[in-house]
Design a protein around this motif. Structure first.
Motif, PDB file in Angstrom:
ATOM      1  N   LYS A   1       8.401  -0.821   4.094  1.00 14.14           N
ATOM      2  CA  LYS A   1       7.141  -1.074   4.788  1.00 14.14           C
ATOM      3  C   LYS A   1       6.091  -1.626   3.823  1.00 14.14           C
ATOM      4  O   LYS A   1       5.354  -2.549   4.163  1.00 14.14           O
ATOM      5  CB  LYS A   1       6.644   0.205   5.440  1.00 14.14           C
ATOM      6  CG  LYS A   1       7.545   0.719   6.549  1.00 14.14           C
ATOM      7  CD  LYS A   1       7.018   2.034   7.115  1.00 14.14           C
ATOM      8  CE  LYS A   1       7.946   2.569   8.204  1.00 14.14           C
ATOM      9  NZ  LYS A   1       7.467   3.883   8.733  1.00 14.14           N
ATOM     10  N   ARG A   2       6.017  -1.025   2.672  1.00 14.30           N
ATOM     11  CA  ARG A   2       5.078  -1.510   1.654  1.00 14.30           C
ATOM     12  C   ARG A   2       5.752  -2.578   0.800  1.00 14.30           C
ATOM     13  O   ARG A   2       6.977  -2.687   0.750  1.00 14.30           O
ATOM     14  CB  ARG A   2       4.597  -0.364   0.760  1.00 14.30           C
ATOM     15  CG  ARG A   2       3.661   0.600   1.449  1.00 14.30           C
ATOM     16  CD  ARG A   2       3.151   1.683   0.487  1.00 14.30           C
ATOM     17  NE  ARG A   2       2.198   2.544   1.160  1.00 14.30           N
ATOM     18  CZ  ARG A   2       2.547   3.588   1.923  1.00 14.30           C
ATOM     19  NH1 ARG A   2       3.834   3.895   2.062  1.00 14.30           N
ATOM     20  NH2 ARG A   2       1.621   4.310   2.529  1.00 14.30           N
TER      21      ARG A   2
ATOM     22  N   ASP B   1       5.647  -3.897   7.109  1.00 10.08           N
ATOM     23  CA  ASP B   1       4.598  -3.372   7.979  1.00 10.08           C
ATOM     24  C   ASP B   1       3.346  -4.239   7.847  1.00 10.08           C
ATOM     25  O   ASP B   1       2.882  -4.495   6.725  1.00 10.08           O
ATOM     26  CB  ASP B   1       4.275  -1.927   7.609  1.00 10.08           C
ATOM     27  CG  ASP B   1       3.308  -1.276   8.566  1.00 10.08           C
ATOM     28  OD1 ASP B   1       2.082  -1.521   8.416  1.00 10.08           O
ATOM     29  OD2 ASP B   1       3.744  -0.512   9.438  1.00 10.08           O
ATOM     30  N   PRO B   2       2.765  -4.687   8.962  1.00  6.88           N
ATOM     31  CA  PRO B   2       1.611  -5.599   8.900  1.00  6.88           C
ATOM     32  C   PRO B   2       0.439  -5.053   8.093  1.00  6.88           C
ATOM     33  O   PRO B   2      -0.277  -5.824   7.454  1.00  6.88           O
ATOM     34  CB  PRO B   2       1.220  -5.781  10.376  1.00  6.88           C
ATOM     35  CG  PRO B   2       2.458  -5.472  11.134  1.00  6.88           C
ATOM     36  CD  PRO B   2       3.185  -4.425  10.353  1.00  6.88           C
ATOM     37  N   LYS B   3       0.228  -3.750   8.130  1.00  3.41           N
ATOM     38  CA  LYS B   3      -0.887  -3.155   7.387  1.00  3.41           C
ATOM     39  C   LYS B   3      -0.445  -2.653   6.013  1.00  3.41           C
ATOM     40  O   LYS B   3      -1.072  -2.934   4.995  1.00  3.41           O
ATOM     41  CB  LYS B   3      -1.505  -2.014   8.193  1.00  3.41           C
ATOM     42  CG  LYS B   3      -2.208  -2.467   9.464  1.00  3.41           C
ATOM     43  CD  LYS B   3      -2.864  -1.291  10.186  1.00  3.41           C
ATOM     44  CE  LYS B   3      -3.592  -1.758  11.437  1.00  3.41           C
ATOM     45  NZ  LYS B   3      -4.217  -0.606  12.166  1.00  3.41           N
ATOM     46  N   LEU B   4       0.647  -1.904   5.985  1.00  2.10           N
ATOM     47  CA  LEU B   4       1.074  -1.275   4.735  1.00  2.10           C
ATOM     48  C   LEU B   4       1.561  -2.276   3.685  1.00  2.10           C
ATOM     49  O   LEU B   4       1.598  -1.971   2.499  1.00  2.10           O
ATOM     50  CB  LEU B   4       2.177  -0.250   5.013  1.00  2.10           C
ATOM     51  CG  LEU B   4       1.766   0.987   5.817  1.00  2.10           C
ATOM     52  CD1 LEU B   4       2.954   1.925   5.995  1.00  2.10           C
ATOM     53  CD2 LEU B   4       0.610   1.718   5.147  1.00  2.10           C
ATOM     54  N   LYS B   5       1.914  -3.482   4.122  1.00  2.40           N
ATOM     55  CA  LYS B   5       2.422  -4.460   3.156  1.00  2.40           C
ATOM     56  C   LYS B   5       1.360  -4.881   2.135  1.00  2.40           C
ATOM     57  O   LYS B   5       1.689  -5.472   1.107  1.00  2.40           O
ATOM     58  CB  LYS B   5       2.978  -5.688   3.862  1.00  2.40           C
ATOM     59  CG  LYS B   5       1.925  -6.572   4.521  1.00  2.40           C
ATOM     60  CD  LYS B   5       2.575  -7.782   5.178  1.00  2.40           C
ATOM     61  CE  LYS B   5       1.555  -8.727   5.804  1.00  2.40           C
ATOM     62  NZ  LYS B   5       2.215  -9.905   6.426  1.00  2.40           N
ATOM     63  N   ASN B   6       0.105  -4.585   2.442  1.00  4.83           N
ATOM     64  CA  ASN B   6      -0.952  -4.900   1.473  1.00  4.83           C
ATOM     65  C   ASN B   6      -0.981  -3.906   0.318  1.00  4.83           C
ATOM     66  O   ASN B   6      -1.661  -4.140  -0.681  1.00  4.83           O
ATOM     67  CB  ASN B   6      -2.310  -4.914   2.173  1.00  4.83           C
ATOM     68  CG  ASN B   6      -2.425  -6.059   3.162  1.00  4.83           C
ATOM     69  OD1 ASN B   6      -1.975  -7.169   2.880  1.00  4.83           O
ATOM     70  ND2 ASN B   6      -2.993  -5.801   4.324  1.00  4.83           N
ATOM     71  N   GLU B   7      -0.268  -2.801   0.467  1.00  2.00           N
ATOM     72  CA  GLU B   7      -0.145  -1.831  -0.617  1.00  2.00           C
ATOM     73  C   GLU B   7       1.134  -2.110  -1.395  1.00  2.00           C
ATOM     74  O   GLU B   7       2.153  -2.518  -0.816  1.00  2.00           O
ATOM     75  CB  GLU B   7      -0.146  -0.410  -0.066  1.00  2.00           C
ATOM     76  CG  GLU B   7      -1.463  -0.048   0.614  1.00  2.00           C
ATOM     77  CD  GLU B   7      -1.489   1.372   1.139  1.00  2.00           C
ATOM     78  OE1 GLU B   7      -2.580   1.844   1.478  1.00  2.00           O
ATOM     79  OE2 GLU B   7      -0.409   2.011   1.198  1.00  2.00           O
TER      80      GLU B   7
ATOM     81  N   ASN C   1      -4.935  -1.703  -4.641  1.00  2.00           N
ATOM     82  CA  ASN C   1      -3.849  -1.721  -3.663  1.00  2.00           C
ATOM     83  C   ASN C   1      -2.516  -1.285  -4.261  1.00  2.00           C
ATOM     84  O   ASN C   1      -1.503  -1.229  -3.562  1.00  2.00           O
ATOM     85  CB  ASN C   1      -3.682  -3.118  -3.065  1.00  2.00           C
ATOM     86  CG  ASN C   1      -4.863  -3.521  -2.203  1.00  2.00           C
ATOM     87  OD1 ASN C   1      -5.756  -2.724  -1.949  1.00  2.00           O
ATOM     88  ND2 ASN C   1      -4.887  -4.773  -1.769  1.00  2.00           N
TER      89      ASN C   1
END
Length: 539
Positions: free
Chosen positions: A367-368, A306-312, A398
């Motif tokens: 996703k993460r 996931d473009p956003k959740l991958k930062n977590e 994160n």
């Protein structure tokens, strides 16, 4: 099943985006099985790996094995700036003494037989002390009504004292098991501090246990002492300390026409100091050498889809180190294999890493992001995880959860005949969300008994504080520690592969896998809603 449970489960599923029996989760769990567990553990806990002690050959071999597995799965090494992107060098150094000697009168004494010197307490660089006489100051007390230094100037002098004790302490105040009362002023630390502050040249501490040192204790003293490089943990002691046995003490006291037994008896009966200057020359020397030790955390990274959740990041840990070889050369089994502790947890991390990597290759990656990390130095004091928490590769803010696996391959002696359980610790310490997610994963997929016997901060075993998850929890990151309890082979050579319950190892690892799957794919990260340690900050 009652209605309340049904509604609660439905609410959780909607809240965290977790559908019971996710078919992809089941499909890609295949590598988490008893046969794969045996393949890994039969290598990691073999005699060839010599008990995987941190900073030793076996530990390095284990790190290399784990790294190659991560590479074969297709995980990325996320460490930047080092020699190897899969290895995070952990700052550990050892302090060792060379050129050690003690001479009393004309006699040269034997190190580790007549005396010893503890390397971490030695002044920086070492010492070279010579004196033509010494001050015998009994128990080294300077109390108002019992001052064994009255009329004595210890500056520049060598002082001889008993390690511990206070002959003026009342019997009622003395601890059990025959120990003398140990008030703070009667402790060895307090005695050393007084002599250091008053600029003594050195101290000989009489301890009757010197002559009965075990083979392991002698080996440890000779080898030196390793520790993590922490800011502010440098030794500030400037006073050379040599611990001598009763044989050496009696040689010194003979020059004053007495001995250890007689002088103790005299002080106890008279309740008066027996301080005296003894004209006997002494000399003691040692050089302190500090060396870096090679030890690494091994990291394999799977980036989220996931473009956003991958930062977590979900962090899955297990410590790959164990306690190494037996110090006694006559031990019938010299290798502490550590199959359960924590070869089983390391094996679990490897199986999870393979499962998630396969899911990603087939287009169903989480996703993460997930960091699979096996750490070193747990047996030495949680060193590897502490180092990571202070030097994180991914920002701690994160990091949404740490799932820590430490001993999942056997049963508990307190639960004989039934291994269909796992202790979960820390699950609800910081986050009720995490607790619910972990328990729902068990209900949906695995259905083993989740025993919360040790899931509290007041547990006398202090298990919550004794494994690597705690170095995440202390920073406010929710954790679950998976654990099968202690057995008779804990930290013994009997912790062998042959005693592992591989079906249960796999089943417990599956619980961690499904919990990680839910966390890595859920809509929201677990909310930190508790702060019972008083030092934590919610994420």
């Amino acid at each position: 099943m009652n209605k309340k449970f049904v509604y609660t489960s439905l609410a959780l599923a909607l809240s965290f985006g977790a559908m019971a029996q996710d078919q992809n989760a089941i499909k890609f769990s295949a590598p988490v099985n008893k046969d794969r567990a045996y393949q890994h553990l039969s290598v990691l806990a073999s005699d060839e790996y010599e008990g995987r002690e941190t900073g030793k050959k076996g530990g390095w071999m284990a790190a290399e094995y784990i790294k190659k597995q991560f590479q074969s799965f297709g995980l990325v090494g996320p460490v930047k700036g080092g020699k190897d992107p899969y290895l995070q060098a952990v700052g550990i150094s050892s302090k060792k003494l060379t050129g050690v000697s003690l001479k009393v009168g004309s006699q040269t004494k034997e190190n580790l037989k007549d005396y010893y010197i503890f390397a971490p307490s030695a002044p920086a660089g070492g010492f070279n002390v010579k004196a033509s006489s010494i001050i015998f100051a009994g128990y080294g007390l300077n109390k108002e009504d019992f001052n064994e230094y009255a009329g004595q100037n210890v500056a520049g002098k060598v002082v001889v004292i008993f390690a511990t004790g206070d002959p003026t302490a009342k019997a009622a105040a003395q601890p059990a098991q025959g120990r003398r009362g140990q008030s703070s002023i009667g402790s060895q630390q307090a005695k050393i501090k007084y002599l250091q502050e008053n600029k003594a040249a050195g101290v000989l501490v009489i301890n009757e246990r010197v002559e009965s040192l075990s083979a392991g204790q002698k080996a440890s003293l000779a080898e030196g002492t390793a520790d993590l490089k922490r800011e502010g943990n440098q030794n500030k002691n400037t006073l050379p300390v040599v611990t001598i046995g009763t044989t050496v003490a009696n040689q010194i006291l003979a020059a004053a026409n007495t001995n250890v037994e007689e002088v103790k008896k005299k002080i106890a009966e008279t309740q008066k100091p027996a301080t005296t200057v003894i004209n006997i020359p002494v000399a003691f020397t040692a050089k302190l050498v500090e060396e870096d030790i090679k030890a690494d955390n091994v990291l394999g990274f799977l980036e989220g889809s996931d473009p956003k959740l991958k930062n977590e990041v979900v962090v899955v840990t297990g410590h790959y180190d164990h306690i190494g070889l037996e110090a006694d050369p006559n031990a019938p089994d010299k290798v502490n294999n550590g199959a359960d502790d924590d070869g089983s947890g390391t094996t679990g991390v490897l199986m999870l890493a393979e499962a998630f990597a396969k899911a990603k290759k087939e287009g169903h990656g989480p996703k993460r992001s997930i960091l699979f990390m096996t750490v070193c130095g747990e047996e030495k004091g949680l060193w590897g995880s502490e180092w990571y928490s202070e030097h994180p590769v991914f920002p701690l803010e994160n990091t949404i959860t740490n799932l820590n696996i430490d001993m999942i391959g056997r049963g508990d002696d307190n639960r004989p005949g039934d291994n269909n359980f796992v202790y979960i610790i820390g699950s609800n310490m910081l986050s009720d969300d995490l607790d619910k997610i972990g328990k729902k994963a068990n209900t949906d997929y695995v259905n083993i008994v989740l025993d919360e016997k040790y899931n509290n901060r007041t547990d006398p075993n202090r298990f919550y504080y004794r494994s690597d998850h705690y170095n995440f929890a202390k920073h406010g990151i929710p954790v679950i520690f998976y654990f099968n309890g202690v057995h008779k082979d804990y930290h013994q050579p009997g912790d062998e592969v042959s005693k592992i319950d591989f079906p249960m190892l796999a089943k417990r690892a599956q619980l961690v896998y499904y919990t990680a799957w839910e966390l890595a794919n859920g809509e929201k990260r677990p909310v930190v809603n508790k702060n019972e340690d008083g030092t934590l900050k919610a994420n």
